[in-house]
Design an enzyme around this catalytic site. Structure first.
Site, PDB file in Angstrom:
ATOM      1  N   CYS A  36      39.064  -6.479  47.400  1.00  0.00           N
ATOM      2  CA  CYS A  36      38.746  -6.852  48.792  1.00  0.00           C
ATOM      3  C   CYS A  36      38.231  -5.662  49.591  1.00  0.00           C
ATOM      4  O   CYS A  36      38.459  -5.566  50.797  1.00  0.00           O
ATOM      5  CB  CYS A  36      39.931  -7.473  49.509  1.00  0.00           C
ATOM      6  SG  CYS A  36      40.499  -8.983  48.762  1.00  0.00           S
TER       7      CYS A  36
ATOM      8  N   LYS B  59      54.365  -7.177  50.484  1.00  0.00           N
ATOM      9  CA  LYS B  59      54.010  -5.887  49.892  1.00  0.00           C
ATOM     10  C   LYS B  59      55.140  -4.872  50.059  1.00  0.00           C
ATOM     11  O   LYS B  59      55.010  -3.713  49.681  1.00  0.00           O
ATOM     12  CB  LYS B  59      52.726  -5.351  50.518  1.00  0.00           C
ATOM     13  CG  LYS B  59      51.490  -6.192  50.140  1.00  0.00           C
ATOM     14  CD  LYS B  59      50.229  -5.569  50.641  1.00  0.00           C
ATOM     15  CE  LYS B  59      49.069  -6.532  50.722  1.00  0.00           C
ATOM     16  NZ  LYS B  59      48.407  -6.748  49.441  1.00  0.00           N
TER      17      LYS B  59
ATOM     18  N   ASP C 180      46.231  -0.844  60.153  1.00  0.00           N
ATOM     19  CA  ASP C 180      46.534  -1.779  59.077  1.00  0.00           C
ATOM     20  C   ASP C 180      47.505  -1.061  58.137  1.00  0.00           C
ATOM     21  O   ASP C 180      47.107  -0.193  57.360  1.00  0.00           O
ATOM     22  CB  ASP C 180      45.232  -2.159  58.363  1.00  0.00           C
ATOM     23  CG  ASP C 180      45.469  -2.915  57.062  1.00  0.00           C
ATOM     24  OD1 ASP C 180      46.636  -3.070  56.651  1.00  0.00           O
ATOM     25  OD2 ASP C 180      44.477  -3.346  56.445  1.00  0.00           O
TER      26      ASP C 180
ATOM     27  N   GLN D  63      49.516  -1.291  53.146  1.00  0.00           N
ATOM     28  CA  GLN D  63      49.856  -0.489  51.963  1.00  0.00           C
ATOM     29  C   GLN D  63      50.763   0.687  52.300  1.00  0.00           C
ATOM     30  O   GLN D  63      51.076   1.484  51.427  1.00  0.00           O
ATOM     31  CB  GLN D  63      48.580   0.052  51.309  1.00  0.00           C
ATOM     32  CG  GLN D  63      47.683  -1.007  50.729  1.00  0.00           C
ATOM     33  CD  GLN D  63      48.344  -1.781  49.600  1.00  0.00           C
ATOM     34  OE1 GLN D  63      49.299  -1.322  48.974  1.00  0.00           O
ATOM     35  NE2 GLN D  63      47.840  -2.973  49.348  1.00  0.00           N
TER      36      GLN D  63
ATOM     37  N   HIS E 290      39.978  -2.846  54.237  1.00  0.00           N
ATOM     38  CA  HIS E 290      40.126  -4.086  53.481  1.00  0.00           C
ATOM     39  C   HIS E 290      39.319  -5.167  54.203  1.00  0.00           C
ATOM     40  O   HIS E 290      39.161  -5.104  55.421  1.00  0.00           O
ATOM     41  CB  HIS E 290      41.621  -4.443  53.502  1.00  0.00           C
ATOM     42  CG  HIS E 290      42.025  -5.588  52.625  1.00  0.00           C
ATOM     43  ND1 HIS E 290      41.883  -6.897  53.006  1.00  0.00           N
ATOM     44  CD2 HIS E 290      42.596  -5.609  51.391  1.00  0.00           C
ATOM     45  CE1 HIS E 290      42.360  -7.675  52.047  1.00  0.00           C
ATOM     46  NE2 HIS E 290      42.791  -6.918  51.060  1.00  0.00           N
TER      47      HIS E 290
END
Ligand SMILES: Cc1ncc(COP(=O)(O)O)c(C=O)c1O
Lengths: 147, 415
Positions: B372, B234, B208, B211, B131
């Site tokens: 993104c 999220k 990261d 998600q 991202h």
């Protein structure tokens, strides 16, 4: 569905499938690049201007049906006109899309884009080509954006 | 991992769904089908109530009052930190730094690395599916320090191409920063393997997890990663709150991030003594209500059970993939072997933006654009994709509505 049919009129879909004046214009005297950061659409408008006259215009790029059709229709309308006429048409088109003016018959095929007013997030798609045209006519060398 | 055999009943999903007030609403007179969960998830009642209750009953600043309310607010805020610690199975609550979200978490690490560890010619290894928020902070850090970025490539399936992985790891490598689950492709990356291999070269790893956390159980000690970042919004929590997990040795070693109140022990104009971790990284009044809302969200999904949520989402992913693939001219971007419930697609002759508008008028929220991840779009040669991403409350009927909307678009455009 009615609003959608209003948005995606035959004229728009037809120009989307068969864009007019699409491609590179090597002998351009003016050119500008437009960019819509929201959707990543990019557009280049190139013109050959002789004195006050737009002799030739072409556009390149990729984008949604609205932005591509708008660019295509634009090229058919401003080809052969004077720079000031093209600027005036750009202003009028903006006013219509912002709801500041009702579409009049003089708009010709541009009237097909009046349906975009019901889709606020899509107004920028319709105006990208015209922003870029304006930038090219004013010879702005930085890419313009719709922001 | 979801056990493929587990089937979550329609009644169970209906119960889960009833916890989310916004899902009752209509859009253009149609029931809302919210399929943009990778952008942000909706909030259950318990989260809304937790935030509101804080403002109604306990609102005051933390770590500075000697009075009743401030003590209660501090307790609630620190309890949220312990909940996040347990959620990630971090070794101690001091390893949990509250931040605004994943973006700030990565910027924090990049900033601190730039000031401590990055030297000219040091290398930061990323992947092609990051991202922008796991690219740009490293570019900034590289600009500042003379470090360089190296990028692990991806395959046509949208998986990491690890065939030359070891070539990326040298004595110059300062960090590997990798996305756990790709937001535009859905790919679940083999971070266990990546972490193991990077650590064999003494290279720290930042994951990261933006998600991942809503879909997979995370155990940072088992993973062994050095940093793990995620956003509350999220994972059914509020916006403006997120977590950076950092191994204690890094947090101790790092210089502070921002300067201000709460991050100091003693200030004179000559010199400042910094507070201990994690407070050293939490300058200023934090998002107290956000942290409390996040606590409620994490407890909520743990109560439902991440395995059960994953099983339901896996079912939706399989169903959506099958149904969408039947549409002539539709191409799914991202066909990795291990995927989270994210389906990116393009339809021949129709720009994703137009698909998005047509779906919207059917009450269906999907994301269209580059998500993104412009390098991913460039790799697949598309300017944008349409993306449906699922959450625990989504229904197979919503997949059917999406498929019908795409078919409607096809008809409209081919007419
Ligand atoms: C994979 C990934 N990383 C990072 C982010 C950034 O998260 P936030 O905007 O919450 O900081 C996102 C959110 O879009 C994401 O999907």
């Amino acid at each position: 569905m009615d609003e959608l049919r209003e948005l995606y009129q035959q004229l728009i879909l037809e120009h989307y499938r068969n864009p007019r004046n699409f491609g590179e214009l090597p002998e351009a005297t003016h050119r500008a690049e437009g960019h819509n950061p929201l959707c990543g659409d990019r557009l280049e408008v190139a013109l050959r201007i002789d004195g006050e006259h737009i002799v030739e215009i072409r556009f390149r790029g990729s984008g949604c049906a609205i932005s591509q059709a708008s660019a295509s229709v634009m090229t058919t309308l401003v080809k052969g006109t004077s720079v000031s006429e093209a600027m005036a048409l750009a202003d009028r088109f903006h006013r219509v899309l912002l709801g500041q003016e009702v579409p009049s018959p003089e708009l010709g095929p541009l009237a097909a884009f009046a349906g975009v007013r019901e889709f606020p997030s899509r107004v920028k798609c319709a105006t990208l080509a015209w922003h870029t045209l304006r930038a090219a006519l004013q010879q702005v060398s930085e890419p313009v954006t719709t922001e | 991992m979801p056990s493929a055999s587990e089937v979550i009943s329609v009644e169970t999903v209906a119960q889960w769904r009833a916890d989310f007030p916004i899902l009752q609403r209509t859009v253009y007179d149609k029931p809302l089908a919210y399929l943009d969960n990778a952008a942000t998830t909706q909030k259950p009642q318990v989260v809304l109530e937790a935030e509101e209750r804080f403002y109604r009953e306990f609102n005051s600043n933390v770590h500075r009052g000697v009075y009743y309310l401030s003590e209660r607010a501090t307790e609630l805020y620190e309890a949220a930190r312990r909940t996040a610690q347990r959620f990630l199975n971090a070794a101690s609550p001091e390893e949990i730094v509250f931040v605004r979200g994943t973006t700030e978490a990565i910027n924090l690490v990049a900033h601190c690395m730039a000031r401590s560890r990055l030297r000219p010619n040091a290398e930061i290894v990323l992947t092609h599916m990051e991202h922008h928020s796991n690219i740009v902070p490293w570019q900034l850090a590289a600009e500042q320090t003379g470090a360089r970025l190296r990028v692990i490539p991806i395959t046509e399936q949208g998986e990491l191409d690890l065939s030359h992985l070891e070539e990326f790891f040298t004595e110059r490598t300062a960090l590997l920063a990798v996305v756990h689950v790709s937001n535009s492709l859905g790919t679940i990356n083999p971070i266990e393997e990546l972490i193991r291999k990077a650590h064999a070269y003494d290279i720290p790893v930042l994951v990261d997890g933006a998600q991942a956390v809503a879909h997979l159980p995370i155990d940072v000690q088992e993973l062994g990663c050095d940093f793990y970042a995620f956003s509350g919004h999220k994972v059914y929590g509020p916006t403006g709150i997120g977590v950076l997990y950092g191994r204690r040795r890094w947090l101790e070693e790092f210089p502070p991030y921002q300067g201000g109140g709460d991050m100091i022990r003693q200030v004179t104009f000559e010199r400042t003594l910094y507070n201990e971790v994690p407070y050293k990284f939490e300058a200023g009044t934090p998002n107290i209500a956000g942290a409390i809302g996040l606590k409620a969200a994490l407890e909520y999904i743990q109560q439902l059970g991440l395995e059960r949520i994953a099983a339901h989402e896996h079912f939706l992913l399989t169903y959506a993939t099958e149904q969408l693939q039947r549409i002539p001219g539709l191409r799914i971007i991202g066909t990795a072997w291990r995927k989270a419930a994210i389906v990116s697609f393009v339809v021949e002759g129709i720009h994703p933006h137009d698909l998005g508008t047509i779906a919207d008028r059917e009450g269906i929220a999907i994301r269209v654009g580059h998500h993104c991840t412009q390098p991913v779009m460039d790799f697949f040669g598309v300017p944008a994709t349409a993306r449906a991403s699922f959450a625990l409350y989504n229904l197979p009927e919503e997949v059917d509505r999406l498929v019908a909307a795409v078919q409607k678009a096809v008809e409209l455009f081919r007419a």
